[in-house]
Design a protein around this motif. Structure first.
Motif, mmCIF file in Angstrom:
data_model
loop_
_atom_site.group_PDB
_atom_site.id
_atom_site.type_symbol
_atom_site.label_atom_id
_atom_site.label_comp_id
_atom_site.label_asym_id
_atom_site.label_seq_id
_atom_site.Cartn_x
_atom_site.Cartn_y
_atom_site.Cartn_z
ATOM 1 N N GLU A 152 5.213 9.519 -8.107
ATOM 2 C CA GLU A 152 6.075 9.497 -9.288
ATOM 3 C C GLU A 152 5.289 9.882 -10.536
ATOM 4 O OE1 GLU A 152 7.496 5.515 -9.127
ATOM 5 O OE2 GLU A 152 9.159 5.972 -7.759
ATOM 6 N N LYS A 153 4.034 9.450 -10.590
ATOM 7 C CA LYS A 153 3.183 9.722 -11.751
ATOM 8 C C LYS A 153 2.722 11.181 -11.771
ATOM 9 C CE LYS A 153 -0.943 7.982 -14.132
ATOM 10 N NZ LYS A 153 -0.253 7.769 -15.411
ATOM 11 N N VAL A 154 2.284 11.696 -10.614
ATOM 12 C CA VAL A 154 1.733 13.052 -10.557
ATOM 13 C C VAL A 154 2.833 14.114 -10.643
ATOM 14 C CG1 VAL A 154 0.417 14.703 -9.153
ATOM 15 C CG2 VAL A 154 -0.283 12.299 -9.249
ATOM 16 N N GLN A 155 3.996 13.843 -10.024
ATOM 17 C CA GLN A 155 5.098 14.828 -10.007
ATOM 18 C C GLN A 155 4.630 16.152 -9.398
ATOM 19 O OE1 GLN A 155 8.599 14.408 -11.922
ATOM 20 N NE2 GLN A 155 7.944 12.546 -10.881
ATOM 21 N N GLU B 133 0.834 -1.211 0.000
ATOM 22 C CA GLU B 133 0.000 0.000 0.000
ATOM 23 C C GLU B 133 0.865 1.256 0.000
ATOM 24 O OE1 GLU B 133 -3.978 -1.702 2.307
ATOM 25 O OE2 GLU B 133 -2.206 -1.079 3.471
ATOM 26 N N PHE B 134 1.963 1.217 0.745
ATOM 27 C CA PHE B 134 2.878 2.361 0.735
ATOM 28 C C PHE B 134 3.505 2.544 -0.645
ATOM 29 C CE2 PHE B 134 7.300 3.917 1.225
ATOM 30 C CZ PHE B 134 6.994 5.228 1.557
ATOM 31 N N GLU B 135 3.840 1.434 -1.310
ATOM 32 C CA GLU B 135 4.396 1.506 -2.668
ATOM 33 C C GLU B 135 3.409 2.177 -3.619
ATOM 34 O OE1 GLU B 135 7.237 0.729 -4.024
ATOM 35 O OE2 GLU B 135 8.302 -0.339 -2.426
ATOM 36 N N ASP B 136 2.109 1.962 -3.394
ATOM 37 C CA ASP B 136 1.094 2.635 -4.205
ATOM 38 C C ASP B 136 1.207 4.153 -4.071
ATOM 39 O OD1 ASP B 136 0.036 0.318 -5.213
ATOM 40 O OD2 ASP B 136 -1.632 0.212 -3.784
ATOM 41 N N THR B 137 1.511 4.620 -2.861
ATOM 42 C CA THR B 137 1.694 6.062 -2.649
ATOM 43 C C THR B 137 2.920 6.566 -3.412
ATOM 44 O OG1 THR B 137 0.629 6.007 -0.475
ATOM 45 C CG2 THR B 137 2.090 7.866 -0.919
ATOM 46 N N LEU B 138 4.009 5.797 -3.353
ATOM 47 C CA LEU B 138 5.233 6.192 -4.065
ATOM 48 C C LEU B 138 4.988 6.283 -5.569
ATOM 49 C CD1 LEU B 138 8.088 4.149 -2.295
ATOM 50 C CD2 LEU B 138 7.393 6.521 -1.899
#
Length: 581
Positions: A363-366, A354-359
């Protein structure tokens, strides 16, 4: 009888209650006799922790205190009255409050009449007010977020009865208008448009400390903003715990898009708003933001987590996919928009996946900037009751990893600004170097550059030379004197004496009667010069006619009004000359 009176204490069960129709109250400032006597010649200081809503409360508290006769001081030791305005969102904010309370013990030791007040969100939590009164005997008064407008009544009662008071009540809340205010900034202003929150995210204490979500009438918001524009403010930020749910409580179709548009049309150079909840972000909002150039293309859009399962536990009402879809819509509608966010790390039972989903979301939104927090349980919220199997070490490790990903995005945006020119609203000189100014771009990037201090409050063009990730170094492109001259021209045009001069000048130039008199005088003057007269006595009738025409001309009310307006304008210009020198 004891020296402490508990008038009311917070009750979380009452704080959860919601009502359909909060009252709108137009306040009248009344200063009691005991307070008026006490305040004469006395100094006050306010220490504020927390968000912009707390800053706005400080301005209102200052307004009340100065109506009573208090004088503001920046020296804690000089203060005869101190107010500590608290925050309850994070645990470390509460720890800072206790330290601040302790600092004022010396004031009470040196001055038996010294009054220390503690107020704000932290006081709305069960047990906080009682703990403070029992632990810090030099505290005189405790009140909450719902009775900021009662500060003068509470002080009057405390002084008159020579008692310590605790008055913190929990209820859905009212809307108080006509509040006095002493603005902390001469060029940037916060304007409340809503109070409280109805979202009840499971980690958040705000719905309990600030009450139900309730909107101010559009007319009152616009009138407040009109006054700020007339006073020369350069930037207004519309405030609410969730601004884009504005007007839902009216049940008449009024929405935040309408507020944005009406305030933008007032001509404020910069208009901002915060905070937005992704669940309530409408296409109407996007269209209005895109339409008006004075609405800053910078949106704070708290995501809190990039995991749909964690968002569900948080009660955020949207999924990862819905959030990313909103980001795409925002960027397509508003090219070049800056996005900032809030993120919580280590929510109870957050897994590594779930934390990786935040990362990956970051990365996508920047993001252009992000406020990142390690989860802090708030007593009384649903999340505080959750069993948490994430260790402190894991939380801190994840926090460090998240900050690194965020900084990559921030650096990318900052580097892309190097070599370009941006408009910067100058906040003023740096505390470390008076020759260096700082201010913010339209996208809320901090810029430092050399320039004279009198540019504070002006919008100037700055060329960006280098990036330091969270701040930029630039070069001022504008001539400071021309910036000042342009600003003075705008201010002169708003002055009553200038407006009257223009009105009188237009009336003079459009007066057919005065025009006729002038033509007759000129014709008589020509006759006087060109016509041959045998004796001086032959001149007298013509001279008399000319004198009569002059008398009528120079005593005409339209002419006299013009001369009077010129004299008033000259006085204004002399003041400006003195200021420039």
């Amino acid at each position: 009888m004891g020296k402490l009176i508990y008038k009311s204490l917070p009750d979380m069960s009452k704080a959860r209650n919601r009502v359909d129709n909060p009252k709108v109250i137009f306040d009248e400032v009344k200063v009691g006799p005991h307070l008026a006597k006490f305040a004469k010649g006395k100094k006050y200081v306010i220490k504020t922790f927390g968000c912009q809503a707390n800053v706005r409360d400080e301005e209102i508290l200052s307004g009340y205190l100065e109506k009573a006769g208090f004088i503001k001081t920046d020296n804690d030791r000089e203060a005869d009255l101190a107010i500590i305005n608290t925050c309850a969102v994070r645990e470390n904010a509460e720890e800072k409050v206790y330290g601040e309370i302790g600092k004022f013990k010396v004031n009470k030791t040196n001055n038996k009449d010294f009054i220390l007040c503690v107020c704000g969100c932290m006081m709305q939590e069960e047990g906080s007010a009682d703990y403070i009164m029992k632990t810090y005997p030099h505290v005189s008064l405790v009140f909450g977020t719902h009775n900021v407008n009662k500060i003068l009544d509470l002080l009057e009662e405390k002084i008159a009865r020579n008692k310590k008071l605790v008055d913190v009540y929990s209820f859905a809340g009212d809307v108080i208008e006509n509040l006095p205010s002493v603005r902390l900034d001469s060029y940037k202003a916060y304007v409340n448009i809503t109070y409280g929150c109805d979202k009840f995210c499971t980690y958040c204490i705000v719905p309990y400390t600030r009450g139900r979500e309730r909107s101010r009438k559009l007319e009152e918001i616009v009138n407040e903003c009109k006054e700020l524009v007339a006073k020369g403010y350069q930037e207004i930020t519309l405030l609410g715990q969730n601004v884009n749910s504005y007007g839902k409580d009216f049940h008449d179709g009024t929405n935040f898009s309408k507020v944005l548009e009406e305030v933008a049309k007032l001509g404020i150079p910069r208009l901002r708003f915060m905070t937005s909840h992704p669940w309530d972000f409408s296409n109407d909002m996007l269209e209005i933001i895109a339409k008006y150039p004075n609405i800053m293309k910078c949106i704070h859009l708290p995501v809190q987590s990039g995991s749909t399962s964690v968002l569900r536990l948080m009660g955020r009402r949207y999924s990862r996919e819905e959030y990313l879809d909103l980001v795409d819509r925002i960027r397509k509608t508003i090219p070049g928009v800056a996005l900032t966010t809030d993120i919580i790390v280590g929510f109870p039972n957050e897994t590594e996946e779930e934390f990786e989903d935040t990362l990956t979301l970051c990365e996508k939104v920047q993001y252009d900037s992000a406020f990142t927090f390690i989860y802090s349980p708030r007593k009384g919220t649903p999340a505080a009751k959750m069993i948490d199997n994430v260790s402190d070490k894991e939380k801190h490790d994840r926090f460090v990893r998240l900050v690194k990903v965020i900084e990559d995005g921030v650096s990318k945006h900052a580097e892309s600004m190097v070599g370009k020119t941006y408009k910067v609203l100058v906040d003023g000189p740096s505390k470390k170097d008076k020759g260096v100014l700082s201010g913010y771009t339209e996208s809320s990037k901090l810029v430092n550059f050399k320039g004279p201090s009198f540019l504070k409050g002006h919008i100037v063009n700055v060329y960006i030379n280098e990036s330091h990730t969270y701040s930029l170094i630039g070069t001022l492109l504008d001539d400071p004197i021309l910036v000042l001259a342009s600003s003075l021209k705008e201010k002169i045009e708003k002055e009553d004496s200038y407006i009257r001069y223009i009105e009188c000048k237009n009336a003079f130039e459009s007066s057919s009667f005065l025009k006729q008199l002038k033509e007759e005088m000129e014709e008589k003057q020509k006759q006087l010069v060109n016509k041959s007269f045998k004796t001086d006595e032959d001149l007298l009738p013509l001279k008399k006619e000319i004198d009569e025409l002059k008398k009528a001309y120079f005593n005409d009310p339209v002419y006299l009004n013009l001369q009077s307006s010129i004299a008033d304008l000259s006085s204004l210009l002399e003041q400006i000359k003195d200021n420039l020198e």
